[in-house]
Design a protein around this motif. Structure first.
Motif, PDB file in Angstrom:
ATOM      1  N   SER A  52     -51.301 -23.885  20.868  1.00  0.00           N
ATOM      2  CA  SER A  52     -50.963 -22.467  21.070  1.00  0.00           C
ATOM      3  C   SER A  52     -52.200 -21.673  21.455  1.00  0.00           C
ATOM      4  O   SER A  52     -52.151 -20.799  22.324  1.00  0.00           O
ATOM      5  N   ALA A  56     -52.597 -19.777  25.035  1.00  0.00           N
ATOM      6  CA  ALA A  56     -52.787 -18.327  25.117  1.00  0.00           C
ATOM      7  C   ALA A  56     -54.110 -17.991  25.803  1.00  0.00           C
ATOM      8  O   ALA A  56     -54.183 -17.087  26.650  1.00  0.00           O
ATOM      9  N   GLU A  70     -50.245  -4.732  26.742  1.00  0.00           N
ATOM     10  CA  GLU A  70     -49.420  -5.234  25.633  1.00  0.00           C
ATOM     11  C   GLU A  70     -49.379  -6.764  25.625  1.00  0.00           C
ATOM     12  O   GLU A  70     -49.515  -7.402  24.576  1.00  0.00           O
ATOM     13  N   ALA A  71     -49.212  -7.337  26.825  1.00  0.00           N
ATOM     14  CA  ALA A  71     -49.161  -8.800  26.940  1.00  0.00           C
ATOM     15  C   ALA A  71     -50.491  -9.403  26.496  1.00  0.00           C
ATOM     16  O   ALA A  71     -50.532 -10.432  25.805  1.00  0.00           O
ATOM     17  N   LYS A  72     -51.588  -8.725  26.864  1.00  0.00           N
ATOM     18  CA  LYS A  72     -52.912  -9.240  26.463  1.00  0.00           C
ATOM     19  C   LYS A  72     -53.061  -9.188  24.939  1.00  0.00           C
ATOM     20  O   LYS A  72     -53.550 -10.132  24.326  1.00  0.00           O
ATOM     21  N   ALA A  73     -52.616  -8.073  24.364  1.00  0.00           N
ATOM     22  CA  ALA A  73     -52.715  -7.934  22.909  1.00  0.00           C
ATOM     23  C   ALA A  73     -51.873  -9.019  22.228  1.00  0.00           C
ATOM     24  O   ALA A  73     -52.293  -9.594  21.205  1.00  0.00           O
ATOM     25  N   ASP A  74     -50.697  -9.328  22.783  1.00  0.00           N
ATOM     26  CA  ASP A  74     -49.838 -10.383  22.223  1.00  0.00           C
ATOM     27  C   ASP A  74     -50.544 -11.726  22.234  1.00  0.00           C
ATOM     28  O   ASP A  74     -50.530 -12.468  21.245  1.00  0.00           O
ATOM     29  N   LEU A  75     -51.157 -12.026  23.369  1.00  0.00           N
ATOM     30  CA  LEU A  75     -51.841 -13.320  23.509  1.00  0.00           C
ATOM     31  C   LEU A  75     -53.027 -13.411  22.550  1.00  0.00           C
ATOM     32  O   LEU A  75     -53.243 -14.438  21.899  1.00  0.00           O
ATOM     33  N   GLY A  77     -53.261 -11.812  19.773  1.00  0.00           N
ATOM     34  CA  GLY A  77     -52.638 -11.942  18.441  1.00  0.00           C
ATOM     35  C   GLY A  77     -52.319 -13.406  18.157  1.00  0.00           C
ATOM     36  O   GLY A  77     -52.591 -13.915  17.062  1.00  0.00           O
ATOM     37  N   THR A  78     -51.749 -14.096  19.138  1.00  0.00           N
ATOM     38  CA  THR A  78     -51.421 -15.520  18.971  1.00  0.00           C
ATOM     39  C   THR A  78     -52.677 -16.325  18.691  1.00  0.00           C
ATOM     40  O   THR A  78     -52.715 -17.171  17.793  1.00  0.00           O
ATOM     41  N   GLU A  81     -53.837 -15.565  15.068  1.00  0.00           N
ATOM     42  CA  GLU A  81     -52.921 -16.118  14.055  1.00  0.00           C
ATOM     43  C   GLU A  81     -53.004 -17.640  13.987  1.00  0.00           C
ATOM     44  O   GLU A  81     -53.059 -18.233  12.904  1.00  0.00           O
ATOM     45  N   GLU A  82     -52.983 -18.254  15.155  1.00  0.00           N
ATOM     46  CA  GLU A  82     -52.985 -19.721  15.175  1.00  0.00           C
ATOM     47  C   GLU A  82     -54.334 -20.281  14.735  1.00  0.00           C
ATOM     48  O   GLU A  82     -54.397 -21.349  14.130  1.00  0.00           O
TER      49      GLU A  82
END
Ligand code: ADP
Length: 266
Positions: A52, A56, A70-75, A77-78, A81-82
């Protein structure tokens, strides 16, 4: 006749040896199978979060120009977290190895149970945000001799499980009472509970009740480590289903130091 008997005896001994060799070979094969299964499980647990992170990070690099904020922040975040999950898993593996090598020497010092419960609850505040937390500690709990770091980790593991395996909006209760020479600490949840007849297995390394439990970012090591830590401090941990409703209850008992017992009796 004597010669014949001696031959028969030799044959019998030879057979016993053969059976023993076979037994040994079977045991070795079983150990090998177990080791192989363990390695497969560990590499799966290491590679899943790593895949993951790599996915990302590569997306971020390759599509940097076209991705929105937003998409960058999501990636990102992944990735965070991972990586945290990977880190948890490695810390667990190291703890397990230390326990198995007998290298966990608890640093025992006078410790207030309520204080440690409080610290542990603060550490799992986020994961328990959607649950109702009930704290029910007897006011007269004696001071125990504990390793605060190990005890806190045990509480965090048990509370974290309660959050993972019980649905949102249910209660998670931490209860502590003195019972003779022990303090009994219970973590009760209102989740699915444990499979009757197979409850002890939850303390096995890498054991998960349901295949899907692996997906919840668990390592399958939390309870094995918790038991090791508590036993290193002279206590016990047991698991059961609740008698009053569905849900699991994990019970930790820890010895009250002899001096405190005498002080109270005096
Ligand atoms: P994990 O990291 O998978 O949570 P644990 O050693 O902490 O590993 O727990 C082992 C297994 O025991 C879990 O995968 C889950 O199947 C089961 N389990 C643990 N705690 C609970 C609970 N409070 N309710 C139901 N099942 C639980």
């Amino acid at each position: 006749l004597l010669d014949a008997l001696a031959d028969m005896g030799a044959l019998a001994i030879e057979r016993v040896r053969l059976v023993e060799d076979l037994d040994r070979a079977e045991r070795a094969a079983e150990t090998d199978r177990l080791r192989q299964a363990l390695l497969t499980s560990i590499s799966h647990d290491l590679r899943t979060p790593l895949a993951s992170v790599l996915g990302a990070a590569s997306t971020l690099r390759d599509l940097e120009a076209v991705l929105g904020a937003e998409a960058k922040a999501d990636l990102l975040g992944t990735i965070i977290e991972e990586s945290e999950r990977l880190n948890r898993f490695i810390v667990n593996l190291l703890d397990m190895t230390r326990l198995e090598a007998g290298a966990v020497a608890p640093n025992l010092a006078p410790q207030d149970v309520a204080e440690t419960v409080d610290t542990a609850l603060r550490r799992v505040e986020k994961v328990l945000a959607a649950h109702r937390v009930v704290v029910d500690l007897a006011p007269d709990l004696p001071t125990l001799r504990l390793d605060a770091v190990l005890f806190e980790q045990v509480l965090v593991n048990l509370l974290d499980n309660a959050a993972k395996y019980a649905p949102e909006d249910t209660s998670v209760t931490v209860r502590a009472r003195r019972e003779g020479g022990h303090v009994r600490i219970e973590i009760l949840d209102e989740g699915v509970g444990l499979p009757e007849g197979d409850i002890e297995r939850v303390f096995d390394k890498f054991y998960r009740v349901r295949k899907s439990d692996r997906v919840r970012a668990g390592t399958g090591l939390g309870l094995a480590i918790s038991r090791g830590f508590v036993e290193a401090m002279g206590g016990t941990v047991t698991a059961a289903n609740r008698s009053d409703r569905t849900g699991a209850v994990f019970t930790v008992t820890l010895p009250v130091p002899a001096r405190t017992t005498k002080d109270i009796a005096a």
